[in-house]
Design a protein around this motif. Structure first.
Motif, short mmCIF file in Angstrom:
data_model
loop_
_atom_site.label_atom_id
_atom_site.label_comp_id
_atom_site.label_asym_id
_atom_site.label_seq_id
_atom_site.Cartn_x
_atom_site.Cartn_y
_atom_site.Cartn_z
N GLU A 125 47.47 43.35 41.54
CA GLU A 125 46.52 43.83 42.56
C GLU A 125 46.42 45.35 42.54
N ASN B 226 44.34 32.44 44.80
CA ASN B 226 44.74 31.91 46.10
C ASN B 226 44.19 32.80 47.22
N ASP B 227 44.24 32.30 48.43
CA ASP B 227 43.62 33.00 49.56
C ASP B 227 44.26 34.36 49.82
N LYS B 228 45.56 34.46 49.66
CA LYS B 228 46.24 35.73 49.90
C LYS B 228 45.74 36.80 48.95
N ARG B 229 45.62 36.46 47.67
CA ARG B 229 45.17 37.43 46.67
C ARG B 229 43.69 37.77 46.85
N LYS B 230 42.91 36.79 47.30
CA LYS B 230 41.47 37.02 47.48
C LYS B 230 41.17 38.02 48.60
N LYS B 231 42.15 38.30 49.42
CA LYS B 231 41.98 39.32 50.46
C LYS B 231 42.03 40.72 49.86
N GLU B 232 42.65 40.85 48.69
CA GLU B 232 42.83 42.16 48.06
C GLU B 232 41.93 42.40 46.86
N THR C 235 58.74 31.20 42.73
CA THR C 235 58.24 30.29 43.76
C THR C 235 58.25 28.85 43.27
#
Length: 272
Positions: free
Chosen positions: A88, A106-112, A153
């Motif tokens: 990122e 994933n959703d977390k990465r798509k925020k950045e 993970t």
């Protein structure tokens, strides 16, 4: 004297402006007729820097194809190492134009960052010795030694949710786990099936290991790029669709993962 000082000052300004224009923070991974692409340097089958200084793997091949469609021949590509924890930052800082590095959407990465693709679907799986038929389902790990890299993970997913009695061994790298698997110090290695297939496909390891064929998670690999660059995202998606339709995708998958016997999924539909 004053004239010289003024000229010198002007030269300094010009140099400063030039440095800024070429700096990684402002050019978003492109520099004139060159492009910088982030890949893994240590994942056989996906992204690997070879001893002779070249780069090989499915992600590398995908990146080359996309770059060519964007107008950059292979000799115009600058490869930059993109460790998982830095992907990122490399994108947001403009150190790379895009990242192709087993990069699950994933959703977390798509925020950045934004993603083009996906271009590959894989699942968390297990790698075992070729002659070991005692592990056919994840529950079989409850009486086995499971190996993965520290902080993985994938390993935690098995230990906490799927096989809580597994004896989890966490080592520094997948190569160490493979050595342990070959020497029977551990019974199985877990991570994305594509990564496992890449290791098992190495010439010196062919025939020694096999994938169990489990689907413990869905991992859609995408190409990461700076948030809001819809034009670039559209061009990459178009290139990925062409790569599938012209048969190149299938050819590249077989070339990079075929020797491991990996039963890969069909190419996922690009999300435009």
């Amino acid at each position: 004297m004053k004239l010289r000082s003024t000229a010198a000052a002007a030269a300094v300004v010009v140099l400063a402006l030039t440095a800024t224009a070429c700096g990684s923070g402002s050019d978003s991974g492109s520099n004139g007729d060159k492009i910088t692409i982030g890949i893994k340097f240590d994942q056989p089958g996906l992204g690997l820097k070879t001893p002779d200084g070249t780069y090989a793997g499915f992600d590398v091949d995908v990146a080359k194809y996309v770059a060519k469609e964007l107008g950059y021949s292979e000799d115009k590509i600058n490869w930059k190492q993109a460790p998982s924890a830095e992907r990122e930052n490399l994108i947001k800082n403009g150190d790379v134009k895009f990242v192709v590095a087993s990069y699950s959407i994933n959703d977390k990465r798509k925020k950045e960052v934004d993603f083009a693709g996906p271009y590959f679907l894989t699942h968390q799986d297990l790698l075992v010795r070729a002659d070991d038929n005692s592990i056919t389902k994840v529950e079989d790990l409850n009486s086995k030694k499971l190996c993965s890299v520290t902080g993985s993970t994938s390993a935690q997913n098995v230990k906490e949710k799927l096989a809580p009695k597994a004896n989890l061994q966490q080592l520094g790298g997948y190569s160490e786990c493979l050595t342990g698997l070959e020497n029977k110090a551990v019974d199985a290695l877990t991570t994305d099936a594509s990564i496992l297939a890449g290791y098992a496909s190495q010439k010196e390891l062919q025939g020694k290991f096999k994938l169990v064929g489990l689907k413990m998670s869905d991992e859609n690999y995408g190409i990461g790029l700076k948030k809001g660059d819809d034009e670039l995202r559209g061009k990459i998606n178009k290139a990925l669709e062409k790569m599938v339709s012209d048969g190149t995708w299938e050819k590249l998958v077989k070339a990079n993962f075929g020797p491991s016997g990996y039963k890969y999924e069909a190419a996922p539909k690009v999300q435009n």
